[in-house]
Write a protein that holds these residues in place. Structure first.
Motif, PDB file in Angstrom:
ATOM      1  N   ARG A  73      -6.370   5.541   2.452  1.00 49.09           N
ATOM      2  CA  ARG A  73      -5.414   6.478   3.051  1.00 49.09           C
ATOM      3  C   ARG A  73      -3.982   6.063   2.754  1.00 49.09           C
ATOM      4  NH1 ARG A  73      -6.366   5.693   8.619  1.00 49.09           N
ATOM      5  NH2 ARG A  73      -7.963   7.312   8.588  1.00 49.09           N
ATOM      6  N   VAL A  74      -3.673   4.807   3.002  1.00 45.90           N
ATOM      7  CA  VAL A  74      -2.304   4.331   2.839  1.00 45.90           C
ATOM      8  C   VAL A  74      -1.890   4.329   1.376  1.00 45.90           C
ATOM      9  CG1 VAL A  74      -0.793   2.321   3.119  1.00 45.90           C
ATOM     10  CG2 VAL A  74      -2.350   2.977   4.963  1.00 45.90           C
ATOM     11  N   SER A  75      -2.792   3.915   0.483  1.00 44.61           N
ATOM     12  CA  SER A  75      -2.435   3.829  -0.936  1.00 44.61           C
ATOM     13  C   SER A  75      -2.178   5.204  -1.544  1.00 44.61           C
ATOM     14  CB  SER A  75      -3.537   3.111  -1.713  1.00 44.61           C
ATOM     15  OG  SER A  75      -4.718   3.884  -1.760  1.00 44.61           O
ATOM     16  N   ARG A  76      -2.809   6.246  -1.015  1.00 42.58           N
ATOM     17  CA  ARG A  76      -2.649   7.591  -1.571  1.00 42.58           C
ATOM     18  C   ARG A  76      -1.493   8.368  -0.945  1.00 42.58           C
ATOM     19  NH1 ARG A  76      -8.541  10.174  -2.746  1.00 42.58           N
ATOM     20  NH2 ARG A  76      -9.638   8.292  -3.402  1.00 42.58           N
ATOM     21  N   ASP A  77      -1.052   7.950   0.198  1.00 41.20           N
ATOM     22  CA  ASP A  77      -0.042   8.707   0.939  1.00 41.20           C
ATOM     23  C   ASP A  77       1.342   8.476   0.333  1.00 41.20           C
ATOM     24  OD1 ASP A  77       1.709   9.835   2.788  1.00 41.20           O
ATOM     25  OD2 ASP A  77       0.476   9.259   4.496  1.00 41.20           O
ATOM     26  N   PRO A  78       2.001   9.525  -0.172  1.00 40.81           N
ATOM     27  CA  PRO A  78       3.322   9.335  -0.785  1.00 40.81           C
ATOM     28  C   PRO A  78       4.382   8.874   0.195  1.00 40.81           C
ATOM     29  CG  PRO A  78       2.811  11.668  -0.573  1.00 40.81           C
ATOM     30  CD  PRO A  78       1.556  10.928  -0.238  1.00 40.81           C
ATOM     31  N   SER A  80       3.924   6.412   2.315  1.00 42.51           N
ATOM     32  CA  SER A  80       3.753   4.981   2.551  1.00 42.51           C
ATOM     33  C   SER A  80       4.841   4.208   1.818  1.00 42.51           C
ATOM     34  CB  SER A  80       2.387   4.505   2.063  1.00 42.51           C
ATOM     35  OG  SER A  80       1.343   5.083   2.799  1.00 42.51           O
ATOM     36  N   ALA A  81       5.401   3.208   2.477  1.00 42.07           N
ATOM     37  CA  ALA A  81       6.392   2.348   1.823  1.00 42.07           C
ATOM     38  C   ALA A  81       5.758   1.684   0.610  1.00 42.07           C
ATOM     39  CB  ALA A  81       6.896   1.300   2.807  1.00 42.07           C
ATOM     40  N   ARG A  82       6.531   1.548  -0.463  1.00 38.30           N
ATOM     41  CA  ARG A  82       6.003   0.999  -1.713  1.00 38.30           C
ATOM     42  C   ARG A  82       5.316  -0.349  -1.506  1.00 38.30           C
ATOM     43  NH1 ARG A  82       3.732   0.657  -6.369  1.00 38.30           N
ATOM     44  NH2 ARG A  82       2.532   1.192  -4.856  1.00 38.30           N
ATOM     45  N   PRO A  83       5.895  -1.283  -0.743  1.00 38.90           N
ATOM     46  CA  PRO A  83       5.217  -2.561  -0.550  1.00 38.90           C
ATOM     47  C   PRO A  83       3.888  -2.426   0.175  1.00 38.90           C
ATOM     48  CG  PRO A  83       7.544  -2.750  -0.008  1.00 38.90           C
ATOM     49  CD  PRO A  83       7.247  -1.294  -0.154  1.00 38.90           C
ATOM     50  N   VAL A  84       3.833  -1.571   1.174  1.00 39.16           N
ATOM     51  CA  VAL A  84       2.608  -1.388   1.939  1.00 39.16           C
ATOM     52  C   VAL A  84       1.539  -0.719   1.087  1.00 39.16           C
ATOM     53  CG1 VAL A  84       1.609  -0.287   3.975  1.00 39.16           C
ATOM     54  CG2 VAL A  84       3.883  -1.299   4.103  1.00 39.16           C
ATOM     55  N   ALA A  85       1.921   0.260   0.299  1.00 39.41           N
ATOM     56  CA  ALA A  85       0.972   0.943  -0.575  1.00 39.41           C
ATOM     57  C   ALA A  85       0.393  -0.016  -1.609  1.00 39.41           C
ATOM     58  CB  ALA A  85       1.652   2.113  -1.271  1.00 39.41           C
ATOM     59  N   ALA A  86       1.230  -0.904  -2.151  1.00 41.15           N
ATOM     60  CA  ALA A  86       0.754  -1.862  -3.153  1.00 41.15           C
ATOM     61  C   ALA A  86      -0.300  -2.780  -2.567  1.00 41.15           C
ATOM     62  CB  ALA A  86       1.924  -2.673  -3.699  1.00 41.15           C
ATOM     63  N   GLN A  87      -0.067  -3.270  -1.348  1.00 39.22           N
ATOM     64  CA  GLN A  87      -1.056  -4.136  -0.726  1.00 39.22           C
ATOM     65  C   GLN A  87      -2.343  -3.374  -0.424  1.00 39.22           C
ATOM     66  OE1 GLN A  87      -0.674  -7.600   0.047  1.00 39.22           O
ATOM     67  NE2 GLN A  87      -2.888  -7.416   0.315  1.00 39.22           N
ATOM     68  N   ALA A  88      -2.206  -2.119  -0.013  1.00 36.99           N
ATOM     69  CA  ALA A  88      -3.383  -1.310   0.294  1.00 36.99           C
ATOM     70  C   ALA A  88      -4.239  -1.092  -0.952  1.00 36.99           C
ATOM     71  CB  ALA A  88      -2.960   0.025   0.888  1.00 36.99           C
TER      72      ALA A  88
END
Length: 317
Positions: A73-78, A80-88
């Motif tokens: 969910r987090v990695s696909r959500d535009p 999401s903050a870039r750092p958080v999406a990368a970790q996801a």
């Protein structure tokens, strides 16, 4: 077009059936707190390795399903903050690798994730198992590669779409090949067969189909589109084209699974873009982050004594 990288990055969590979107997809993708994830925040994948946290394996199917749902969910959500999406994205990769190695967990995990995510989970496991089967021998040493930051996701997507527009090869197939071959350009090095560049071309094949710089992602992706189109990929014969690219039915199955994930949900590219290079050694899954460089193979044990946190899972063999 044979290469020695495919089993490493398929990572690829790290495979083909079509999976369609369902009406409740938005419910699981965009919760009220989409910017939160169970893992620590990180910076852009091109940052030092210390900026990423190595995800731990799940302790139960229920935990894996919950964490995987959040990570996807987090990695696909535009939003999401870039750092958080990368970790996801990294978290999802590690969890898919773990799930592929635990067949008994598959049914409870699939039953616990949202309905709209189930086909995606199955496709990921199909890909992972296909590429793992291709990798017969586990190495005692780490590869003589450099791991670099890839081109940006928007740039890569533009290159894939240009390849589709000019040669008729679906952009999702080009993205899947790029992911499987070099982690979307993270791996710099020559394969055991002598292939080079983000799309792993042999010198003779590049001479026939390449234009420009074999190490440039734009030039390499267009060359791959040109080669695949020549072998039927521009006329819908994707199986035939991929088999020409790498003469393994397992390779075809794995690449087509990742392409099917992207076809069903183009937003999945965000998560796949953040997958890291994970090397399957005799010790287990070893994370090779951006900045890793070896001019000659180094013993896995010596590397892990210096970086114990980069052993993501231990080998069961």
């Amino acid at each position: 077009m044979r290469n020695g990288l495919v089993a490493v990055v398929a990572l690829v969590a790290l495979s083909a059936t079509a999976c369609g979107q369902t009406g409740d997809e938005g419910d699981w993708r965009r919760p009220a707190h989409a910017g939160r994830t169970a893992t620590a925040a990180v910076s852009h994948p091109g940052a030092p390795a210390s900026a990423l946290s190595a995800p731990r394996e799940a302790r139960s199917p229920a935990e894996l399903a919950a964490r995987l749902t959040t990570a996807e969910r987090v990695s696909r959500d535009p939003s999401s903050a870039r750092p958080v999406a990368a970790q996801a994205g990294f978290e999802a990769q590690v969890l898919y690798r773990q799930l592929a190695g635990r067949p008994r967990w598959m049914r409870p995990v699939v039953g616990a994730v949202p309905v709209a995510l189930r086909a995606t989970v199955r496709l990921h496991i199909r890909a992972r198992r296909a590429f793992r089967t291709m990798h017969h021998t586990l190495s005692r040493t780490l590869p003589s590669w450099r791991i670099v930051a890839p081109a940006s996701e928007p740039a890569l997507l533009a290159f894939y779409r240009e390849g589709e527009r000019r040669f008729g090869v679906p952009w999702q197939v080009l993205a899947a090949v790029n992911l499987v071959e070099t982690g979307m350009g993270r791996i710099r090095g020559t394969s055991v067969a002598g292939a080079r560049g983000p799309m792993q071309f042999m010198p003779g094949t590049w001479a026939a189909y390449g234009r420009g710089d074999i190490d440039d992602p734009h030039d390499a992706i267009l060359a791959a589109a040109r080669y695949l189109a020549h072998n039927g990929g521009g006329r819908g014969k994707i199986d035939q084209a991929l088999f020409a690219y790498n003469r393994s039915r397992l390779y075809v199955r794995g690449v087509e699974a990742y392409a099917a994930i992207l076809h069903a949900s183009p937003a999945a590219l965000r998560g796949l873009y953040d997958w890291q290079v994970v090397y399957l050694s005799r010790r287990g899954d070893v994370w090779l982050p951006v900045g890793y460089a070896r001019t000659s193979p180094a013993g896995t044990s010596a590397y892990l004594r210096r970086h114990p946190e980069r052993l993501l899972s231990r080998s069961t063999r």
